[in-house]
Design a protein around this motif. Structure first.
Motif, PDB file in Angstrom:
ATOM      1  N   GLU A 163       0.826  -1.206   0.000  1.00 39.63           N
ATOM      2  CA  GLU A 163       0.000   0.000   0.000  1.00 39.63           C
ATOM      3  C   GLU A 163       0.861   1.258   0.000  1.00 39.63           C
ATOM      4  O   GLU A 163       0.516   2.265  -0.645  1.00 39.63           O
ATOM      5  N   ARG A 167       1.143   4.241  -2.980  1.00 42.48           N
ATOM      6  CA  ARG A 167       1.019   5.657  -2.638  1.00 42.48           C
ATOM      7  C   ARG A 167       2.190   6.475  -3.181  1.00 42.48           C
ATOM      8  O   ARG A 167       2.002   7.548  -3.761  1.00 42.48           O
ATOM      9  N   ASN A 181      -2.069   2.128  -8.633  1.00 40.76           N
ATOM     10  CA  ASN A 181      -3.046   1.900  -7.583  1.00 40.76           C
ATOM     11  C   ASN A 181      -2.883   0.488  -7.034  1.00 40.76           C
ATOM     12  O   ASN A 181      -2.149  -0.328  -7.591  1.00 40.76           O
ATOM     13  N   SER A 232     -10.604   5.247 -15.361  1.00 35.73           N
ATOM     14  CA  SER A 232      -9.909   5.414 -14.074  1.00 35.73           C
ATOM     15  C   SER A 232      -8.748   6.405 -14.171  1.00 35.73           C
ATOM     16  O   SER A 232      -7.885   6.433 -13.296  1.00 35.73           O
ATOM     17  N   ILE A 235      -7.596   8.412 -11.115  1.00 38.12           N
ATOM     18  CA  ILE A 235      -7.376   7.656  -9.879  1.00 38.12           C
ATOM     19  C   ILE A 235      -5.939   7.174  -9.865  1.00 38.12           C
ATOM     20  O   ILE A 235      -5.516   6.413 -10.729  1.00 38.12           O
ATOM     21  N   THR A 236      -5.171   7.613  -8.877  1.00 34.17           N
ATOM     22  CA  THR A 236      -3.799   7.127  -8.726  1.00 34.17           C
ATOM     23  C   THR A 236      -3.368   7.298  -7.275  1.00 34.17           C
ATOM     24  O   THR A 236      -3.875   8.164  -6.561  1.00 34.17           O
ATOM     25  N   GLN A 238      -4.005   5.221  -4.901  1.00 37.41           N
ATOM     26  CA  GLN A 238      -5.088   4.787  -4.025  1.00 37.41           C
ATOM     27  C   GLN A 238      -5.040   3.270  -3.787  1.00 37.41           C
ATOM     28  O   GLN A 238      -4.524   2.518  -4.600  1.00 37.41           O
ATOM     29  N   THR A 239      -5.612   2.866  -2.656  1.00 39.78           N
ATOM     30  CA  THR A 239      -5.872   1.462  -2.386  1.00 39.78           C
ATOM     31  C   THR A 239      -7.379   1.276  -2.309  1.00 39.78           C
ATOM     32  O   THR A 239      -8.038   1.860  -1.441  1.00 39.78           O
ATOM     33  N   LEU A 240      -7.925   0.508  -3.255  1.00 39.25           N
ATOM     34  CA  LEU A 240      -9.369   0.269  -3.313  1.00 39.25           C
ATOM     35  C   LEU A 240      -9.699  -1.031  -2.589  1.00 39.25           C
ATOM     36  O   LEU A 240      -9.195  -2.094  -2.955  1.00 39.25           O
TER      37      LEU A 240
END
Length: 247
Positions: A163, A167, A181, A232, A235-236, A238-240
Motif C-alpha cells: 500500500e 502511494r 493503484n 480510471s 485515480i492514482t 489509491q488502495t481500493l
C-alpha cells in the motif's frame, strides 16, 4: 464499438490461477493481449492462454521473486507484443505465521515474493510503458481489519508495504503518465485463501460481509479491469478495498 482495452498489452504475474487467472480472462475480453506468468503449473497457464486464444496471449514461466527472472519475463513480453500497458504484480503467498513462529527464511520468502517481486517488476517494466500505463498492485483488506488474528502478522506486513508502494510510486511515475493503484480484496474464494482453513473459519469470514459470503475472483478482476481503462484516469496512489462491506 471498440473494446475498452483494444491495443493494450497486460502482464500479470501469478496469472494462471485465482484472481490472476480471472484478471487475465477479463482483460482479454476487454480487448487486451495478455501475458500469463506462472511459477510451476504450466497446464493451468496454458489453459488460460487457450481460452484467450494463442495469438492474443502468452504463458511465461518465471519466479516472480527473482529479479533476473523478472527481467526475463519483461523481455519476453516486449519481444512478443512490443510494449507493456498494464502491469499487475499479482503473485503472492499467504503464510499463517505469528511473531514467534516466523523464521528468517519465512520472512525472506514472503517479502521476496510479495514485496521485492512487485517492486522490481515495476522497475523493469516501466521503461517499456507509455503515458496512459496502469500499474495495479495487490494488497488485502486485512491491513485495515480490527479483529485480525496474530497469525496474519507476516502476511499483512508485506501488504502494508504494497500500500505504501502504491502511494509513493504514484508520485514517482506521474511524470511518465503512469497511474499506480492497489486493490485490497477481502476474503475471496481462491485456492490460496481457502487452503488449510476449516469450514467454521470460512463461514466466520464470510459472515463479516453483510452479504454473508466470500468474494469471487471475477469480482476482484472486474475492479482491476476498471483500473486498467481510461475511466480510471484520475485515480492514482489509491488502495481500493473490495470486500463486499466486510470492512
Amino acid at each position: 464499438m471498440s473494446l475498452p482495452l483494444a491495443g493494450k498489452v497486460a502482464l500479470i504475474t501469478g496469472g494462471s490461477k485465482g484472481i490472476g487467472a480471472q484478471a487475465a480472462l477479463r482483460l482479454a475480453r476487454d480487448g487486451a493481449k495478455v501475458v500469463v506468468n506462472y511459477s510451476s503449473d504450466s497446464k493451468a497457464a496454458d489453459d488460460i492462454v487457450n481460452q484467450i486464444g494463442g495469438g492474443n496471449a502468452l504463458a511465461v514461466k518465471a519466479n516472480a521473486a527473482n529479479v533476473t527472472e523478472i527481467e526475463g519475463l519483461v523481455k519476453q513480453t516486449v519481444a512478443k507484443f512490443g510494449k507493456i500497458d498494464i502491469l499487475i504484480p499479482n503473485a503472492g503467498i499467504l503464510p499463517m505465521k505469528t511473531l514467534e513462529q516466523t523464521t528468517e527464511q519465512d520472512f525472506d520468502n514472503t517479502f521476496g515474493l510479495n514485496v521485492k517481486g512487485p517492486y522490481f517488476l515495476v522497475q523493469k517494466a516501466v521503461p517499456f510503458m507509455n503515458p496512459g500505463g496502469r500499474i495495479i498492485l495487490v494488497s488485502t483488506t486485512l491491513t485495515g481489519l480490527s479483529p485480525i488474528t496474530p497469525n496474519y502478522l507476516l502476511y499483512v506486513s508485506t501488504k502494508g508495504s504494497i500500500e505504501q508502494m502504491a502511494r509513493v510510486m504514484a508520485k514517482d511515475l506521474a511524470s511518465k503518465g503512469i497511474n499506480v493503484n492497489a486493490v485490497a480484496p477481502g476474503p475471496t474464494g481462491t485456492d490460496l485463501f481457502l487452503k488449510g482453513k476449516p469450514d467454521a473459519i470460512i463461514e466466520k469470514l464470510a459472515a463479516a460481509s453483510p452479504y454473508n459470503r466470500l468474494g469471487k475472483p471475477d469480482e476482484i478482476a472486474d475492479t482491476m479491469a476498471f483500473l486498467s481503462g481510461n475511466d480510471s484516469r484520475w485515480i492514482t496512489g489509491q488502495t481500493l478495498r473490495i470486500n463486499g462491506g466486510a470492512v
